[in-house]
Enzyme design. Structure first.
Site, PDB file in Angstrom:
ATOM      1  CB  VAL A  69       7.403  -9.393  -7.484  1.00 22.31           C
ATOM      2  CG1 VAL A  69       8.834  -9.017  -7.805  1.00 22.31           C
ATOM      3  CG2 VAL A  69       6.425  -8.284  -7.844  1.00 22.31           C
ATOM      4  CB  SER A 163       3.317   5.177  -2.649  1.00 24.71           C
ATOM      5  OG  SER A 163       2.779   6.331  -3.259  1.00 24.71           O
ATOM      6  CE1 TYR A 176       1.019   2.544  -7.172  1.00 29.01           C
ATOM      7  CE2 TYR A 176       0.756   4.434  -5.714  1.00 29.01           C
ATOM      8  CZ  TYR A 176       1.566   3.596  -6.466  1.00 29.01           C
ATOM      9  OH  TYR A 176       2.926   3.804  -6.488  1.00 29.01           O
ATOM     10  CB  ALA A 177      -4.413   4.689  -1.639  1.00 29.76           C
ATOM     11  CB  ALA A 178      -5.788  -0.334  -0.586  1.00 27.66           C
ATOM     12  CB  SER A 179      -1.440  -1.827  -3.293  1.00 25.53           C
ATOM     13  OG  SER A 179      -0.895  -0.699  -3.956  1.00 25.53           O
ATOM     14  CE  LYS A 180       3.603   1.169  -4.308  1.00 26.99           C
ATOM     15  NZ  LYS A 180       4.891   0.441  -4.393  1.00 26.99           N
TER      16      LYS A 180
END
Length: 268
Positions: A69, A163, A176-180
């Site tokens: 993706v 998330s 990860y937090a920023a991406s979600k």
């Protein structure tokens, strides 16, 4: 393939054509199986071609697609293939995503040693970009491709997987937090645009769930996520049920929703 819950909703997606990313394992595989059990023809996509082929083989009439993706050309080809074969897409669930096992090990090491977590200063550009490229850029690629297919038909439903970590951020896991969090905001912005053309976009934001990512989570972190006062880790099927609800006509008035599915660990 189905269970009692699926049998109770048999036919809910009869005649629908569904594309599911991340369908080679975890939540995506559970979503693909649920769709098939409820009557949909499924295009199952995953970066792991062998894994998604195995899942598709279980499902009557399913199609396996190997897709990264993070690569917009691959995403566009997958959507083009579905349209070539079936002429349309009715629903899309975007479950593909990645975590960072190395950062998790650093966090767990700090927890076990009783010292403050220190990750951001050690986080390399490649690790940052990998998580953002797959989780956030990948969501944009899928949303864009879905709207290109659905908007001309003035109908369709898209569900993205965010998330709970976007709300209750974990120290040492900024990428990860920023991406979600980006997935949530991106999906809501697109939802406001797409509904004018009859296309609904919504998001499910799981908490801890028993997937391959969870299996890679160090024991020290798993114990913290599974603390008292909350339900145990969700099963992929429980999260899949929420995704299918959002994709169904039962959720006709939900647009731009972010449904927190974290077993009561916190509220927002």
């Amino acid at each position: 393939m189905g269970d009692e819950k699926d049998n109770g909703r048999a036919g809910r997606f009869d005649g629908h054509v569904a594309l599911v990313t991340g369908a080679g394992s975890g939540i995506g595989a559970a979503v693909a199986r649920r769709f098939a059990a409820q009557g949909a023809e499924v295009f199952a996509a995953d970066i792991d071609g062998a894994a998604v082929a195995a899942v598709a083989k279980e499902l009557p009439g399913a199609h396996a697609l190997t897709v990264d993706v993070a690569d917009p050309a691959q995403v566009d080809r997958a959507f083009d293939e579905a349209v070539r074969v079936r002429g349309r897409l009715d629903v899309v669930v975007h479950a593909a995503g990645v975590d960072d096992p190395t950062a998790k090990e650093w966090i767990a090491g700090a927890v076990l040693a009783g010292r403050p977590v220190e990750v951001t200063g050690r986080l390399g550009d490649d690790a940052w970009r990998r998580v953002l490229r797959v989780n956030l850029d990948g969501t944009f690629h899928v949303l864009r491709a879905a709207l290109r297919v659905m908007v001309p038909r003035r109908r369709g439903a898209v569900v993205t997987v965010g998330s709970s970590s976007a709300f209750d951020t974990l120290a040492g896991y900024p990428h990860y937090a920023a991406s979600k969090a980006g997935v949530h905001a991106l999906s809501q912005a697109v939802a406001k645009e797409a509904i004018a053309f009859g296309v609904r976009v919504n998001t499910v934001a799981p908490g801890p769930t028993e997937t391959g990512m969870a299996a890679r989570t160090p024991a020290a972190l798993r114990q913290g996520f599974a603390g008292p006062g909350a339900r145990p880790y969700a099963t992929p099927e429980e999260i899949a049920d929420i995704a299918l609800f959002l994709a169904s006509d039962e959720a006709a008035n939900l647009v731009g929703a972010v449904l927190l599915a974290n077993g009561g660990r916190f509220t927002v």
